[in-house]
Design an enzyme around this catalytic site. Structure first.
Site, short mmCIF file in Angstrom:
data_model
loop_
_atom_site.label_atom_id
_atom_site.label_comp_id
_atom_site.label_asym_id
_atom_site.label_seq_id
_atom_site.Cartn_x
_atom_site.Cartn_y
_atom_site.Cartn_z
N TRP A 1 0.85 -1.19 0.00
CA TRP A 1 0.00 0.00 0.00
C TRP A 1 0.90 1.25 0.00
CZ3 TRP A 1 -0.15 4.17 3.23
CH2 TRP A 1 -1.20 5.07 3.01
N ASP B 1 -16.93 11.01 -2.50
CA ASP B 1 -16.25 9.78 -2.08
C ASP B 1 -17.01 9.15 -0.91
OD1 ASP B 1 -13.79 8.07 -1.08
OD2 ASP B 1 -13.16 8.92 -3.00
N ASP B 2 -16.33 8.38 -0.11
CA ASP B 2 -16.89 7.61 1.00
C ASP B 2 -17.66 8.51 1.98
OD1 ASP B 2 -17.33 5.65 2.82
OD2 ASP B 2 -15.22 5.20 3.20
N LYS C 1 -16.54 5.45 -8.64
CA LYS C 1 -15.26 4.95 -8.11
C LYS C 1 -15.59 3.69 -7.31
CE LYS C 1 -11.51 6.35 -4.94
NZ LYS C 1 -11.06 7.45 -4.07
N TRP C 2 -15.18 2.55 -7.82
CA TRP C 2 -15.52 1.24 -7.22
C TRP C 2 -14.32 0.80 -6.39
CZ3 TRP C 2 -18.86 -2.84 -10.03
CH2 TRP C 2 -18.84 -4.06 -9.36
N ASP C 3 -14.46 0.90 -5.08
CA ASP C 3 -13.34 0.65 -4.18
C ASP C 3 -13.39 -0.77 -3.62
OD1 ASP C 3 -11.11 1.19 -2.65
OD2 ASP C 3 -11.90 3.05 -1.81
N MET C 4 -12.32 -1.21 -2.99
CA MET C 4 -12.22 -2.55 -2.41
C MET C 4 -11.07 -2.50 -1.41
SD MET C 4 -10.93 -5.74 -2.28
CE MET C 4 -11.48 -7.40 -2.29
N ASN C 5 -11.42 -2.39 -0.12
CA ASN C 5 -10.40 -1.97 0.83
C ASN C 5 -9.84 -3.02 1.78
OD1 ASN C 5 -9.74 0.78 0.31
ND2 ASN C 5 -11.85 1.27 0.80
N CYS D 1 -10.53 0.82 -7.80
CA CYS D 1 -9.69 1.27 -6.70
C CYS D 1 -9.65 0.13 -5.70
CB CYS D 1 -10.34 2.51 -6.07
SG CYS D 1 -9.52 3.11 -4.58
N ASP E 1 -3.05 5.44 -3.12
CA ASP E 1 -3.49 6.44 -2.14
C ASP E 1 -2.40 7.45 -1.86
OD1 ASP E 1 -6.06 5.62 -1.76
OD2 ASP E 1 -5.65 4.41 0.01
#
Ligand code: GLA
Length: 745
Positions: A198, A365-366, A475-479, A525, A547
């Site tokens: 990261w 965003d989030d 924005k398709w995130d995956m954290n 993302c 990031d």
């Protein structure tokens, strides 16, 4: 046809003006790798099989009377295990009697124009593709495999994939199914991989091959920031412009392996595919299993040639949708401006200030859904938080659009928080082993995307949000990575299908969104750039690169990423200083000069910028709008690697007609008592004269003598502040950067 079969020599020659790929049918029906490299003329009996037959008469061989005919030394296209080849194998199946031995032999072939889709998975496409299908059969297990080869008319690229079909009445378990295998005749290569973590994704690593297996992989459920699904093999003296290089990559976003093995005879076997660790797939009678598609590039024009082929393939033959080959909108994202702390008024102030500066897209965003005031709650509850947005997401979207901006939204559809309505109602939808406590990652669990009910639920819920807000961008995130692997919907003997089924579910969801919302621009993302792969480029033509938005950090990240992925695919934003990840302060020009080589935008609060920075931002955006098509789709050429001395980096883009170019030069720390660097430019037309703001140079001079860096800046330091144009170069001192526009006269 760019694929020919020679009946007499039983060889297939796959070729275009750049490359030849030659394979032959051996007398036992196995397929032999004869050649992959620079284009050869088609001649009868083109390949003399010079490899060493039978180094020892104890070698294992299929024909008793021919002890020199042994798979131990043959170069094999899709090698099995268990009949004398002791390198790693490309595939393995387990049969109903417990045997794990396979032996496929050639049956027939088909050559045709075009290329079929791979069911449920990303695949290259194009009008200029020709396909070879080789049909192989294993008599004992009654299994067929088809080896697919595809060649593009104008690229030094072959793509490969494999289909398994069970024809016998007993099912089999596929325990290993790589996408390709390539045996090269020698091992005089250095292997390049892109590794990291990261915040420092895709750093270049290069080391000489040595005897044994060298591998990079992912077992994290997604392609990961630790290792990218990519290997390059280059000769020791290959540089950016000259020398041989092979590049290998995969259209796949899940667990992968990428490996090279050098054997005792200095041959090299390279392969890539789904990671066999924690994988198996039950194949019943009449069913097919498809491997992901692999990309194989050959370049005799160095790493630059390899990258340009990959960029072109990605832009023209992988990316889809309205934004394919179109300059991407300049965006403002509110994440680093507000984090979770916003309301409609604050967002609209940011959006309207962004619009004044020239932005084209505002991205929320989030934090807009459930009760998401921090990252411990609400993932899965895709209902607008009416405390923050009392008029709903639709109203916000409309107001943003009324400002003359497009509207974008962040989602993380694969996730659920323990603190959520979704988890309370469907705890079994979160991946986890019954009667075992799940492990957390960013306070969240991963949804079981191998379960079609989960996909349906998420699709319906999020579709409503997209409809209501009329999103233009997502924005398709995956954290977090996957852990505690188990699905209650799979029987015990199919649990090892989980990882691949997860990715198939994920692709299925993407495809459904794309079908329903064909004009939306998707950006992928995963905590920054943890799922940056060619597979995802088929669905989302840009990805959040990292990031880490610090300009200096981004030099390495974007330079490394450019080895495979085109500039337009790299989401890159200017953020505030001190930088939120690394606390470094650089000028706004430095940050923009790096970020413009990408899907460009800002990740800061424009309402609190100084007047000077506001002026700069508006100039930057105007400049980007003028040259954005060139930045994003010009030929990208690396000039100086930030991995070599950590202080210097330079690259450039050139238009297709070579009439315009932009050179970027970065110097991280200033040094005293130096003379001007000269840098030899590339890719220009030697016969053109190119003008900068103040000088004229011949293209031949620029490429052979070089361009004096910091020339414009030193001679004309003030022009940015005195008139309203963007100077392209920042203040002298540390973190120096300059952009030089060259225009053919
Ligand atoms: C991840 C992304 C960021 C941001 C946050 C929101 O970390 O990489 O860009 O969207 O999630 O939670």
């Amino acid at each position: 046809m760019p694929i020919q079969f020679n009946e007499k020599t039983r060889e297939f020659h796959i070729f275009n003006n750049h490359i030849s790929y030659i394979i032959g049918i051996l007398k036992n029906g196995d397929i032999e790798q004869c050649y992959f490299g620079k284009k050869l003329r088609s001649r009868e009996g083109i390949t003399k099989r010079f490899y060493q037959f039978g180094p020892s008469n104890a070698a294992i061989c299929p024909i008793d009377s021919d002890i020199l005919f042994t798979p131990t030394v043959q170069r094999r296209e899709y090698p099995n295990y268990g009949t004398g080849d002791y390198h790693f194998c490309a595939y393995q199946t387990e049969q109903s009697n417990g045997s794990r031995i396979n032996n496929f032999s050639y049956r027939d072939y088909c050559i045709h124009k075009g290329k079929d889709k791979i069911p449920g998975m990303p695949a290259t496409y194009g009008d200029d593709v020709t396909t070879l299908e080789l049909y192989m059969h294993d008599e004992t297990s009654q299994t067929d495999i088809t080896l697919f080869y595809h060649i593009f008319d104008n690229l030094p690229v072959i793509t490969r994939s494999v289909r398994f079909t069970q024809v016998g009445d007993q099912s089999i378990n596929i325990t290993r199914a790589l996408s390709f295998c390539l045996d090269l005749p020698d091992s005089e290569y250095e292997m390049i991989t892109l590794n990291g973590a990261w915040g420092r994704e895709r750093y270049i690593d290069c080391s000489p091959l040595h005897q044994g297996i060298q591998e990079v992989n992912s077992n994290r459920g997604i392609s990961s920031s630790e290792h990218n699904p990519f290997i390059a093999l280059k000769r020791k003296d290959t540089n950016e412009d000259n020398g041989e290089a092979f590049g290998f990559s995969l259209l796949y976003s899940g667990n992968f392996t990428a490996l090279a093995e050098v054997d005792s005879y200095d041959k090299t076997r390279v392969a890539m595919g789904i990671n066999p660790f924690e994988f198996s797939w039950k194949l019943n009678t009449g069913e097919n299993f498809y491997t992901p598609e692999a990309v194989l590039v050959y370049s005799d024009e160095g790493l630059g040639g390899m990258s340009q082929a990959l960029h072109s393939l990605c832009q023209n033959n992988i990316m889809r949708g309205d934004y394919k080959l179109t300059r991407r909108p300049v965006l403002f994202n509110n994440w680093e401006a507000t984090y979770f702390n916003f309301d409609e008024e604050k967002l609209l102030k940011i959006a309207s200030s962004a619009k004044e500066l020239g932005a084209e897209l505002f991205v929320l965003d989030d934090g807009w859904f459930g009760k998401r005031d921090d990252d411990t709650t609400s993932l899965g509850d895709w209902f607008t938080d009416l405390n923050k947005l009392p008029n709903g997401i639709g109203s916000l979207g409309k107001k943003v659009k009324d400002l003359g901006l497009k509207f974008g939204l962040w989602i993380e559809p694969e996730m659920v928080n323990e603190k959520s309505k979704l988890f309370r109602e469907h705890p079994d939808w979160a991946i986890g082993v019954p009667n075992r406590k799940r492990s957390y990652g960013r306070h969240q669990f991963v949804l079981d995307f191998s379960n079609p009910d989960v996909i349906d639920y998420i699709f319906n819920l999020i579709s409503k949000v997209f409809e209501e807000s009329k999103v233009d961008y997502v924005k398709w995130d995956m954290n977090r990575y996957l852990s505690d692997i188990y699905s209650p919907t799979l029987p015990p003997n199919r649990q090892k299908e989980f990882f691949h089924r997860y990715i198939l579910g994920f692709y299925n969801l993407y495809e459904r969104f794309i079908e329903k919302f064909p004009h939306v621009l998707f950006e992928s993302c995963a905590s920054g750039g943890s799922r940056f792969d060619l597979g995802l480029m088929y669905y989302a033509p840009q990805a959040w690169t990292s990031d880490d938005t610090d300009g200096v950090e981004r030099l390495k990240i974007q330079y490394g990423t450019s080895l495979i992925y085109p500039i337009v695919s790299m989401g890159s934003h200017v953020s505030a200083v001190p930088n939120h990840q690394i606390l470094r302060s650089t000028s706004i020009d430095f940050r923009a000069n790096v970020a413009m080589f990408g899907a460009f935008g800002y990740e800061l609060d424009p309402t609190i910028l100084s007047d000077y920075d506001k002026l700069k931002v508006s100039q930057q955006i105007a400049f980007f709008k003028e040259y954005g098509q060139l930045f994003q789709y010009g030929t990208f050429i690396r000039l100086k690697s930030p991995f070599e001395n950590n202080n210097d980096c330079a690259w450039m883009v050139v238009s297709e007609d070579k009439k315009t170019a932009i050179v970027a030069n970065f110097k991280v720390l200033a040094r005293p008592n130096t003379i001007k660097d000269m840098i030899r430019l590339k890719g220009l037309n030697p016969n053109f004269d190119y003008a900068t703001e103040s000088f004229v140079f011949g293209g031949d001079e620029l490429m052979n003598i070089g361009f004096p860096l910091q020339l414009e800046f030193n001679e004309f330091p003030q022009n940015a502040d005195q008139n309203n144009s963007y100077s392209h170069s920042n203040n002298k001192g540390d973190f120096f950067s300059e952009l030089i526009v060259l225009k053919a006269k």
